[in-house]
Design a protein around this motif. Structure first.
Motif, short mmCIF file in Angstrom:
data_model
loop_
_atom_site.label_atom_id
_atom_site.label_comp_id
_atom_site.label_asym_id
_atom_site.label_seq_id
_atom_site.Cartn_x
_atom_site.Cartn_y
_atom_site.Cartn_z
N HIS A 56 -11.38 -81.56 -107.82
CA HIS A 56 -11.09 -80.54 -108.83
C HIS A 56 -12.26 -80.34 -109.79
CE1 HIS A 56 -10.37 -83.26 -112.31
NE2 HIS A 56 -9.96 -84.11 -111.38
N LYS A 57 -13.09 -81.37 -109.96
CA LYS A 57 -14.23 -81.23 -110.87
C LYS A 57 -15.30 -80.29 -110.32
CE LYS A 57 -13.78 -85.73 -113.16
NZ LYS A 57 -14.44 -87.03 -113.45
N GLU A 58 -15.25 -80.02 -109.02
CA GLU A 58 -16.23 -79.11 -108.41
C GLU A 58 -15.89 -77.65 -108.69
OE1 GLU A 58 -17.80 -80.32 -104.45
OE2 GLU A 58 -16.15 -81.79 -104.52
N TYR A 59 -14.68 -77.39 -109.13
CA TYR A 59 -14.28 -76.03 -109.49
C TYR A 59 -14.68 -75.74 -110.93
CZ TYR A 59 -11.40 -75.25 -105.33
OH TYR A 59 -10.97 -75.06 -104.04
N LYS A 60 -15.17 -74.53 -111.16
CA LYS A 60 -15.58 -74.09 -112.48
C LYS A 60 -14.78 -72.86 -112.89
CE LYS A 60 -18.80 -77.24 -112.41
NZ LYS A 60 -18.64 -78.50 -113.20
N THR A 61 -14.57 -72.70 -114.17
CA THR A 61 -13.85 -71.53 -114.66
C THR A 61 -14.62 -70.27 -114.32
OG1 THR A 61 -12.92 -72.79 -116.50
CG2 THR A 61 -12.88 -70.40 -116.70
N HIS A 72 -16.50 -65.70 -120.11
CA HIS A 72 -15.16 -66.12 -119.72
C HIS A 72 -14.15 -65.35 -120.55
CE1 HIS A 72 -16.81 -69.38 -117.34
NE2 HIS A 72 -17.47 -69.85 -118.39
N THR A 80 -10.27 -70.53 -111.03
CA THR A 80 -11.43 -71.41 -110.98
C THR A 80 -12.06 -71.27 -109.60
OG1 THR A 80 -10.08 -73.30 -110.30
CG2 THR A 80 -10.52 -73.03 -112.67
N CYS A 82 -15.40 -72.41 -106.64
CA CYS A 82 -16.43 -73.33 -106.16
C CYS A 82 -17.22 -72.60 -105.08
CB CYS A 82 -15.80 -74.60 -105.60
SG CYS A 82 -17.02 -75.79 -104.97
N TRP A 83 -18.52 -72.41 -105.31
CA TRP A 83 -19.35 -71.65 -104.38
C TRP A 83 -19.56 -72.42 -103.08
CZ3 TRP A 83 -20.51 -66.67 -104.98
CH2 TRP A 83 -20.37 -66.13 -106.27
N HIS A 119 -17.18 -67.89 -102.30
CA HIS A 119 -16.66 -69.06 -103.01
C HIS A 119 -15.18 -69.26 -102.74
CE1 HIS A 119 -14.57 -66.59 -105.96
NE2 HIS A 119 -15.68 -66.05 -106.40
#
Length: 223
Positions: A56-61, A72, A80, A82-83, A119
């Motif tokens: 989950h930390k690899e996902y960004k808002t 944002h 959220t 993740c590329w 993504h």
């Protein structure tokens, strides 16, 4: 070698050339293509495997706008992302399949598609993306959008539909259930769309085929 990865070394027919032809026909006649359960199993398995291994930390808002205009705005967009870089075998397989689609479209429609970016997107319950277009006329090099879904056993009451509007005046739109294996391709500038809130986590993959918008020494897309 993994059986799915063998597809990278096979002729185009392994990438479902008949499917690509259906997409092209839809783009010519309607400007969009909705393929229910259309993703080949080896692509669907690769995407599901890649998505399931992400922390989950690899996902960004996610935000709206590009470069200096990026911001944002939770009132507009709540997912959220993740590329997909191709650093994993599964990610590389997805990008290779999309590249095969790009080459087929260029060969048949002469769209001049140059690159592809993609993504993973996760919408937690209650999150949404209000009506928008992926590219403003004359202001972006995104010309063709793709959205694929990774949600098993999605039920009508789960919500989370993609609503694809035919034009700016359309207020009803076409509803697409985010069911596992379904994907949509549409002209980025022409079709406004939105993501409705869901009652369970909603997973998808979004991507954009781009033309080369480089001018002088300004490389776009960037390397």
């Amino acid at each position: 070698m993994n059986r799915d990865l063998l597809a990278l070394h096979q002729p185009l027919h392994v990438f479902e050339e008949s499917l690509f032809e259906n997409i092209v026909e839809d783009l010519v006649n309607k400007g969009f293509s909705i393929q229910k359960n259309g993703l080949p199993d080896f692509i669907l398995n690769a995407l599901a495997t890649c998505q399931e291994t992400l922390h989950h930390k690899e996902y960004k808002t996610a935000g709206i706008g590009r470069a200096d205009d990026f911001q944002h705005v939770s009132e507009v967009r709540g997912d959220t992302i993740c590329w997909i870089t191709g650093s994993s075998q599964e990610g590389a397989l997805w990008l290779a399949w999309c590249d095969a689609l790009k080459l087929y479209i260029n060969r048949t429609l002469f769209m001049g598609l140059f690159s592809f970016e993609s993504h993973f997107a996760c919408y937690e319950p209650g999150k949404f993306y209000k009506r928008h277009v992926d590219a403003f006329r004359g202001q972006s090099n995104r010309v063709l959008s793709l959205v694929a879904y990774l949600n098993e056993d999605w039920q009508p009451d789960d919500g989370g539909e993609l609503i694809l509007y035919r034009d700016e005046e359309d207020i009803r739109g076409i509803s697409v259930t985010p069911q596992l294996g379904t994907f949509v391709v549409f002209l980025s500038e022409q079709f406004p769309h939105e993501v409705l809130p869901a009652v369970r986590p909603r997973h998808s993959v979004a991507g954009w085929f781009r033309v080369n918008g480089s001018v002088n020494d300004n490389i776009d897309p960037p390397k």
